[in-house]
Design an enzyme around this catalytic site. Structure first.
Site, PDB file in Angstrom:
ATOM      1  N   TRP A   1       0.824  -1.211   0.000  1.00 45.00           N
ATOM      2  CA  TRP A   1       0.000   0.000   0.000  1.00 45.00           C
ATOM      3  C   TRP A   1       0.853   1.254   0.000  1.00 45.00           C
ATOM      4  O   TRP A   1       0.580   2.213  -0.715  1.00 45.00           O
ATOM      5  CB  TRP A   1      -0.937  -0.049   1.186  1.00 45.00           C
ATOM      6  CG  TRP A   1      -2.057   0.940   1.269  1.00 45.00           C
ATOM      7  CD1 TRP A   1      -2.656   1.358   2.424  1.00 45.00           C
ATOM      8  CD2 TRP A   1      -2.756   1.623   0.212  1.00 45.00           C
ATOM      9  NE1 TRP A   1      -3.660   2.263   2.138  1.00 45.00           N
ATOM     10  CE2 TRP A   1      -3.733   2.435   0.782  1.00 45.00           C
ATOM     11  CE3 TRP A   1      -2.617   1.625  -1.175  1.00 45.00           C
ATOM     12  CZ2 TRP A   1      -4.578   3.261   0.043  1.00 45.00           C
ATOM     13  CZ3 TRP A   1      -3.469   2.450  -1.927  1.00 45.00           C
ATOM     14  CH2 TRP A   1      -4.432   3.241  -1.318  1.00 45.00           C
TER      15      TRP A   1
ATOM     16  N   GLY B   1     -10.335   3.776   2.835  1.00 47.99           N
ATOM     17  CA  GLY B   1     -11.397   3.573   1.871  1.00 47.99           C
ATOM     18  C   GLY B   1     -11.205   2.295   1.080  1.00 47.99           C
ATOM     19  O   GLY B   1     -10.237   1.554   1.282  1.00 47.99           O
TER      20      GLY B   1
ATOM     21  N   SER C   1      -9.892   0.092  -1.367  1.00 45.46           N
ATOM     22  CA  SER C   1      -8.737   0.220  -2.257  1.00 45.46           C
ATOM     23  C   SER C   1      -7.823  -0.992  -2.163  1.00 45.46           C
ATOM     24  O   SER C   1      -7.326  -1.310  -1.085  1.00 45.46           O
ATOM     25  CB  SER C   1      -7.935   1.478  -1.893  1.00 45.46           C
ATOM     26  OG  SER C   1      -7.669   1.508  -0.499  1.00 45.46           O
TER      27      SER C   1
ATOM     28  N   LYS D   1     -14.148  -4.167   9.088  1.00 43.07           N
ATOM     29  CA  LYS D   1     -14.576  -4.825   7.842  1.00 43.07           C
ATOM     30  C   LYS D   1     -13.712  -6.041   7.532  1.00 43.07           C
ATOM     31  O   LYS D   1     -14.159  -6.971   6.856  1.00 43.07           O
ATOM     32  CB  LYS D   1     -14.573  -3.832   6.689  1.00 43.07           C
ATOM     33  CG  LYS D   1     -13.244  -3.117   6.438  1.00 43.07           C
ATOM     34  CD  LYS D   1     -12.318  -3.830   5.499  1.00 43.07           C
ATOM     35  CE  LYS D   1     -11.011  -3.081   5.356  1.00 43.07           C
ATOM     36  NZ  LYS D   1     -10.043  -3.762   4.478  1.00 43.07           N
TER      37      LYS D   1
ATOM     38  N   ASP E   1     -15.666   0.033   1.762  1.00 37.33           N
ATOM     39  CA  ASP E   1     -14.545  -0.847   2.085  1.00 37.33           C
ATOM     40  C   ASP E   1     -15.022  -2.257   2.400  1.00 37.33           C
ATOM     41  O   ASP E   1     -14.366  -3.246   2.063  1.00 37.33           O
ATOM     42  CB  ASP E   1     -13.773  -0.268   3.277  1.00 37.33           C
ATOM     43  CG  ASP E   1     -12.285  -0.580   3.213  1.00 37.33           C
ATOM     44  OD1 ASP E   1     -11.877  -1.364   2.342  1.00 37.33           O
ATOM     45  OD2 ASP E   1     -11.534  -0.040   4.047  1.00 37.33           O
TER      46      ASP E   1
ATOM     47  N   SER F   1      -8.701  -9.747  -1.967  1.00 42.01           N
ATOM     48  CA  SER F   1      -8.833  -9.580  -0.517  1.00 42.01           C
ATOM     49  C   SER F   1      -8.206 -10.746   0.244  1.00 42.01           C
ATOM     50  O   SER F   1      -8.636 -11.894   0.112  1.00 42.01           O
ATOM     51  CB  SER F   1     -10.313  -9.461  -0.136  1.00 42.01           C
ATOM     52  OG  SER F   1     -10.484  -9.568   1.262  1.00 42.01           O
TER      53      SER F   1
END
Length: 352
Positions: free
Chosen positions: A11, A153, A155, A208, A261, A271
């Site tokens: 990231w 967010g 991404s 999440k 998200d 994911s």
């Protein structure tokens, strides 16, 4: 603008690449420095002009500066910058924020999750519990005067690095921090919205991950699209309940850092947290799952903290509780589903 991105994982690298490439359409080119703690990693990045471990196939722009190798290099990396981005794991947040506590420029973190434990005396009695903290709570302890924010967010790093359209939210109680993040990253492929609800944005980003494990389990058991939709919706209700109890605004969870998200992490093939659920549904042990991942899946490490903090606040989170029981080996996948379906009927929106 001069920007330092601290942490050369997927990231951090993706955001640094995106910012270094940004130019045109009213966006000025930034001077971006990517810092890594490990000197050997910096040497590899310089030699290959790519982060082959985390983002293979993504070239580092020639303008992207690379530094690293310890505290001395950290000081050099942040000196003279206009904005500092903390792209290290949650586990490193306390150490990094302590070193940055006297920074005179805005600092924003990308981390989503909770600390494993409380390592220092809490700033208030409300935090005097054996629970991991979110990064804004760590900041309150070790760097209370820091002008800070969270950048979060829906991404996936690879898509950001490729320049594919992405929307994020810059959250801070300081307008200066929000404005700096918008100025740094809002452009052709990144749309940045502003929020002053740091708590809500952090809760959405952290919790999440737990719900995504449950969604992966649902898909792995081939329970169908109806079940997936129900799980995501009720998972959002759990996230919102916890967030409101922690001081967030309910409407924040209808936005990018909440619903956005959650949907991405619960349905996207990139994911890692969803993959945990998929592999558990195949009968693999947690140890086997973690070995196969190769990268961090924050939901595994923060699930218990989520349940503990919810219990301390009297917040009902049955999906999160089932995920913890599954990770601990106390429930089989099919048993977890049965327990959720057999719960007492409730009013749908009697959430908070």
């Amino acid at each position: 603008m001069k920007i330092a991105v601290l942490g050369a994982g997927a990231w951090g690298t993706a955001l640094a690449v995106n910012a270094a490439r940004a130019a045109g359409a009213g966006v000025t080119r930034h001077q971006v420095t990517l810092w890594a703690r490990n000197a050997a990693q910096v040497q590899a990045l310089q030699a290959e002009r790519a982060n082959t471990r985390y983002l293979p196939g993504i070239a580092l722009p020639a303008s992207l500066l690379l530094q690293g190798g310890g505290e001395a290099s950290l000081g050099q990396a942040v000196s003279g910058q206009d904005l500092i981005i903390l792209a290290t794991p949650v586990s490193a947040a306390r150490s990094m924020l302590t070193q940055l506590k006297h920074a005179a420029v805005p600092v924003a973190w990308l981390s989503k999750g909770f600390e494993a434990a409380v390592f220092a005396e809490p700033a208030s009695a409300s935090l005097a519990k054996p629970f991991g903290l979110m990064v804004h709570e760590v900041r309150a302890q070790v760097a209370p005067d820091l002008r800070a924010g969270v950048f979060s967010g829906p991404s996936f790093a690879l898509e950001v690095a490729r320049g594919q359209p992405t929307a994020l939210v810059a959250a801070s109680e300081h307008a200066e921090v929000r404005e700096a993040l918008v100025a740094a990253f809002h452009g052709a492929s990144l749309r940045v919205y502003a929020s002053d609800d740091m708590v809500g944005v952090e809760v959405g980003g952290a919790v999440k991950n737990v719900m995504a494990i449950a969604a992966g389990l649902c898909d792995g058991l081939q329970l169908g699209l109806n079940a997936r939709a129900a799980l995501i919706t009720r998972g959002l209700a759990e996230i919102t309940r916890l967030g409101v109890a922690l001081g967030a605004r309910a409407e924040t969870f209808t936005g990018l850092s909440g619903l956005g998200d959650l949907v991405l992490t619960a349905t996207g093939d990139l994911s890692r947290n969803r993959k945990v659920g998929l592999l558990l549904a195949q009968g693999k042990t947690l140890a086997e799952v973690l070995e196969s991942l190769g990268h961090v899946a924050e939901g595994v490490y923060c699930a218990r903290t989520v349940v503990q903090r919810a219990a301390s606040l009297g917040v009902d989170m049955p999906i999160a509780q089932s995920v913890v029981a599954l990770l601990d080996g106390k429930l089989k996948a099919s048993e977890a589903v049965a327990l959720l379906m057999e719960r007492e009927p409730k009013t749908e929106l009697d959430c908070y």
